[in-house]
Motif scaffolding. Structure first.
Motif, mmCIF file in Angstrom:
data_model
loop_
_atom_site.group_PDB
_atom_site.id
_atom_site.type_symbol
_atom_site.label_atom_id
_atom_site.label_comp_id
_atom_site.label_asym_id
_atom_site.label_seq_id
_atom_site.Cartn_x
_atom_site.Cartn_y
_atom_site.Cartn_z
ATOM 1 N N GLU A 13 0.836 -1.198 0.000
ATOM 2 C CA GLU A 13 0.000 0.000 0.000
ATOM 3 C C GLU A 13 0.875 1.253 0.000
ATOM 4 O OE1 GLU A 13 -3.818 1.985 2.291
ATOM 5 O OE2 GLU A 13 -2.716 0.386 3.300
ATOM 6 N N VAL A 45 -5.350 1.436 -2.383
ATOM 7 C CA VAL A 45 -4.769 0.621 -3.450
ATOM 8 C C VAL A 45 -3.370 0.196 -3.021
ATOM 9 C CG1 VAL A 45 -3.976 0.628 -5.851
ATOM 10 C CG2 VAL A 45 -6.085 1.837 -5.232
ATOM 11 N N PHE A 83 -3.890 -4.284 -6.299
ATOM 12 C CA PHE A 83 -5.191 -4.791 -5.884
ATOM 13 C C PHE A 83 -5.879 -3.745 -5.013
ATOM 14 C CE2 PHE A 83 -2.144 -6.229 -2.707
ATOM 15 C CZ PHE A 83 -2.780 -6.001 -1.491
ATOM 16 N N PHE A 84 -7.204 -3.863 -4.931
ATOM 17 C CA PHE A 84 -8.006 -2.951 -4.117
ATOM 18 C C PHE A 84 -9.380 -3.573 -3.897
ATOM 19 C CE2 PHE A 84 -9.008 -1.953 -8.468
ATOM 20 C CZ PHE A 84 -10.372 -1.682 -8.449
ATOM 21 N N VAL A 106 -7.814 -2.573 -0.205
ATOM 22 C CA VAL A 106 -6.723 -3.255 0.484
ATOM 23 C C VAL A 106 -7.209 -4.314 1.480
ATOM 24 C CG1 VAL A 106 -4.840 -2.910 2.144
ATOM 25 C CG2 VAL A 106 -5.000 -1.468 0.130
ATOM 26 N N PRO A 121 -9.953 -7.228 -0.741
ATOM 27 C CA PRO A 121 -9.705 -7.109 -2.180
ATOM 28 C C PRO A 121 -10.810 -7.713 -3.044
ATOM 29 C CG PRO A 121 -7.726 -7.840 -1.051
ATOM 30 C CD PRO A 121 -8.847 -7.906 -0.056
ATOM 31 N N LYS A 122 -11.207 -6.938 -4.030
ATOM 32 C CA LYS A 122 -12.193 -7.368 -5.017
ATOM 33 C C LYS A 122 -11.544 -7.512 -6.394
ATOM 34 C CE LYS A 122 -15.763 -6.719 -2.218
ATOM 35 N NZ LYS A 122 -15.694 -7.649 -1.125
ATOM 36 N N VAL A 171 -7.718 -7.721 -8.606
ATOM 37 C CA VAL A 171 -6.268 -7.795 -8.782
ATOM 38 C C VAL A 171 -6.033 -7.566 -10.267
ATOM 39 C CG1 VAL A 171 -4.206 -9.246 -8.693
ATOM 40 C CG2 VAL A 171 -5.946 -9.455 -6.923
#
Length: 102
Positions: free
Chosen positions: A3, A22, A51-52, A54, A57-58, A60
């Motif tokens: 992050e 993110v 990814f986000f 953090v 995560p939904k 990548v």
């Protein structure tokens, strides 16, 4: 740690998405010559993988740009593409903003 890449002072600040935490990693690589001996002069692959949100995560995503035309650092070439695609995905799937802890 990942992050921190998108926070002030990190190499991936151009991949930040307002309202979302993110995490990711920038990449800049020289391209190997076809004969496998050494590197092509002025030829690069720029990348950002992230990814986000953090903590849940939904998404990548890897953005890899082979032989970019303007610049070649992952931070300046692939980071903004990540941000733009992430914003579209957020809208498409209605991913809610992450609450920031203070």
């Amino acid at each position: 740690m990942l992050e921190g890449v998108t926070q002030e002072g990190g190499t991936g600040t151009k991949a930040r998405v307002p309202g979302y935490r993110v995490a990711g990693k920038t990449g800049t690589a020289q391209k190997v010559k076809k004969n496998g001996l050494g590197y092509e002069k002025g030829k690069y692959v720029a990348s950002f993988i992230g990814f986000f949100p953090v903590h849940d995560p939904k998404v990548v995503m890897l953005v890899s740009i082979d032989s970019p035309m303007k610049g070649y650092y992952g931070s300046t070439v692939a980071g903004p593409v990540f941000k733009k695609v992430a914003e579209s995905i957020i809208d498409l799937y209605n991913i809610k903003p992450e609450k920031f802890e203070s």
